[in-house]
Structure formats: structure tokens, C-alpha cells
Design an enzyme around this catalytic site. Sequence first.
Site, short mmCIF file in Angstrom:
data_model
loop_
_atom_site.label_atom_id
_atom_site.label_comp_id
_atom_site.label_asym_id
_atom_site.label_seq_id
_atom_site.Cartn_x
_atom_site.Cartn_y
_atom_site.Cartn_z
N LYS A 14 31.68 44.78 40.04
CA LYS A 14 32.37 46.07 40.11
C LYS A 14 33.03 46.45 38.79
CE LYS A 14 35.20 45.26 43.52
NZ LYS A 14 34.89 43.86 43.88
N ARG A 89 41.26 48.02 49.96
CA ARG A 89 40.61 46.78 50.34
C ARG A 89 40.78 46.47 51.82
NH1 ARG A 89 40.30 44.14 45.21
NH2 ARG A 89 39.26 42.13 45.33
N ARG A 128 31.37 33.03 36.11
CA ARG A 128 32.56 33.70 35.57
C ARG A 128 33.72 32.70 35.43
NH1 ARG A 128 34.73 38.74 38.87
NH2 ARG A 128 35.67 37.18 40.21
N ARG A 134 39.73 32.27 35.34
CA ARG A 134 40.67 32.92 36.25
C ARG A 134 41.19 31.90 37.25
NH1 ARG A 134 38.41 38.61 38.49
NH2 ARG A 134 39.25 37.72 40.40
N ARG A 145 38.08 34.25 49.46
CA ARG A 145 38.07 35.67 49.11
C ARG A 145 36.88 36.39 49.74
NH1 ARG A 145 38.11 34.66 43.16
NH2 ARG A 145 37.40 36.79 42.91
P1 ADP Z 1 37.44 40.37 42.86
O1 ADP Z 1 36.78 41.70 43.01
O2 ADP Z 1 36.63 39.41 42.07
O3 ADP Z 1 37.93 39.80 44.16
P2 ADP Z 1 39.83 41.58 41.74
O4 ADP Z 1 40.13 41.47 40.31
O5 ADP Z 1 39.42 42.91 42.26
O6 ADP Z 1 38.75 40.48 42.02
O7 ADP Z 1 41.10 41.10 42.60
C1 ADP Z 1 41.69 39.85 42.39
C2 ADP Z 1 42.79 39.62 43.43
O8 ADP Z 1 43.82 40.61 43.28
C3 ADP Z 1 42.36 39.74 44.89
O9 ADP Z 1 41.77 38.55 45.38
C4 ADP Z 1 43.71 40.04 45.57
O10 ADP Z 1 44.50 38.88 45.70
C5 ADP Z 1 44.40 40.94 44.54
N1 ADP Z 1 44.12 42.37 44.85
C6 ADP Z 1 43.37 43.22 44.11
N2 ADP Z 1 43.31 44.43 44.69
C7 ADP Z 1 44.01 44.35 45.85
C8 ADP Z 1 44.31 45.24 46.91
N3 ADP Z 1 43.83 46.50 46.92
N4 ADP Z 1 45.08 44.81 47.92
C9 ADP Z 1 45.56 43.58 47.94
N5 ADP Z 1 45.32 42.66 47.00
C10 ADP Z 1 44.56 43.03 45.95
#
Ligand code: ADP
Length: 192
Positions: A14, A89, A128, A134, A145
Site C-alpha cells: 500500500k 481499518r 521487509r 520494523r 496483524r
Molecule cells: P501495515 O499496513 O504493514 O500493517 P501500517 O504502517 O499501515 O502497516 O500500520 C502499522 C501499525 O500501526 C498497525 O499494525 C497498527 O498497530 C497501527 N495503525 C495504523 N493505522 C491504524 C488505524 N487506522 N487504526 C489503528 N491502528 C493503526
Amino acid sequence: MTAMVLLGPPGAGKGTQATRIAEKLSIPAISTGEIFRANMSEGTEIGLQAKAFIDRGEFVPDSVTNAMVKARLSAPDTANGFLLDGYPRNVEQAHVLADMCEEVGIKLDLVLEIQVDEDEVVTRMMKRAEEQHRTDDTEPVMRHRLEVYHQQTEPVAAYYADHDLLQVVDGSGSIDEVTERIFTVLNSVAKN
Ligand code: ADP
């Protein structure tokens, strides 16, 4: 003006695609994950609140996330629209986003879901993990996740499908191939 949401499992690519779409449409790509990571490395209050959840592969509580997105969407660079990556989400966040848009008289134009099968997603996340280190890219956290994605975020795709906003794109293959599929969808939506 284009207001867009990008959906897809962790590891779907994404972030990479968001940057390309944002550039094409001249709108900012807003990644909640990126904003959280920036806050964590700067040691801000939001960063401190988010860290424990992120490191376990849980969602940061909606109260924190929604307020953060609301603040970000009120910045002047969103005058021409925005692309949200990683938000909403869960269905509750989707309702909150709908309210935020209504308050300022914006309609979401499009929700794009990048679909990638589970094995591919795990392979990409492992890669990654080696490159970016990370803290949430360890195997048990990744698996969690993905589970949370199925439970909480897949219903968001269904919600937007019900609202006739959802477009699905095949996320397999090279980065360029996926971008091409996305741009084809964007061009066809722009014509309608
Ligand atoms: P990925 O798409 O690889 O899961 P992101 O960078 O989008 O990684 O998100 C990393 C983490 O940040 C998520 O696992 C969550 O803990 C937190 N996070 C991101 N966006 C949200 C959201 N909209 N609501 C709640 N937690 C979020």
C-alpha cells in the site's frame, strides 16, 4: 478534488502504491502507520500511546487514531483531496471518516482494495523485516496483524462495497504491474 482510501493487508504494498497514486493525482498520501512511526521515533505523546499496541500487532485505540486523522485532514494541503493509507481499518473508523467528510462537505470518490494472497504477503513482510527492522515485523506479530486484518478490516471493504465505492485490484506481480492496474482503474473512474 479526489478523496480516496487505500485498503489491503499488511505487506500488500500500500505504501509504495500510495506514493505513486498521490503523485499522479497531486494529493497528499496520508499513512496512519507512518504518522505513528514518526511519532514513536520523536517520542511524542501519541507515539508513547501507540507503541505498545503497534509492537503487539494490535490496533491503536480508535480515540487516538481518529483524533490524529482528523487533525491531519484539516491541514491546508488536503484542499485538493487526499489518499488515506491504513485508515479506516475497522467499521467504526469508517463511520467516523464518513462524519468527518460530511462536516466539511466532502464525498469519498473511491476506495481501492489491493488484494494479495496470504503466503505472498508473509513472504513480502519477511523480506521487509530484513530491510527495515520494523519492531512489528516479527513473524508472530505479522501473523497476528493478518488475523486482525481479516477480522476488522475486511468488513470495511464490504462496507464500502455496499456504498458502491469499492474497486478491487490484483496486487500480485511486480510493483509496476500493480501500479498499472491501479492507474487503469483510476482512469476509468475519472471518465465516469
Ligand atoms: P501495515 O499496513 O504493514 O500493517 P501500517 O504502517 O499501515 O502497516 O500500520 C502499522 C501499525 O500501526 C498497525 O499494525 C497498527 O498497530 C497501527 N495503525 C495504523 N493505522 C491504524 C488505524 N487506522 N487504526 C489503528 N491502528 C493503526
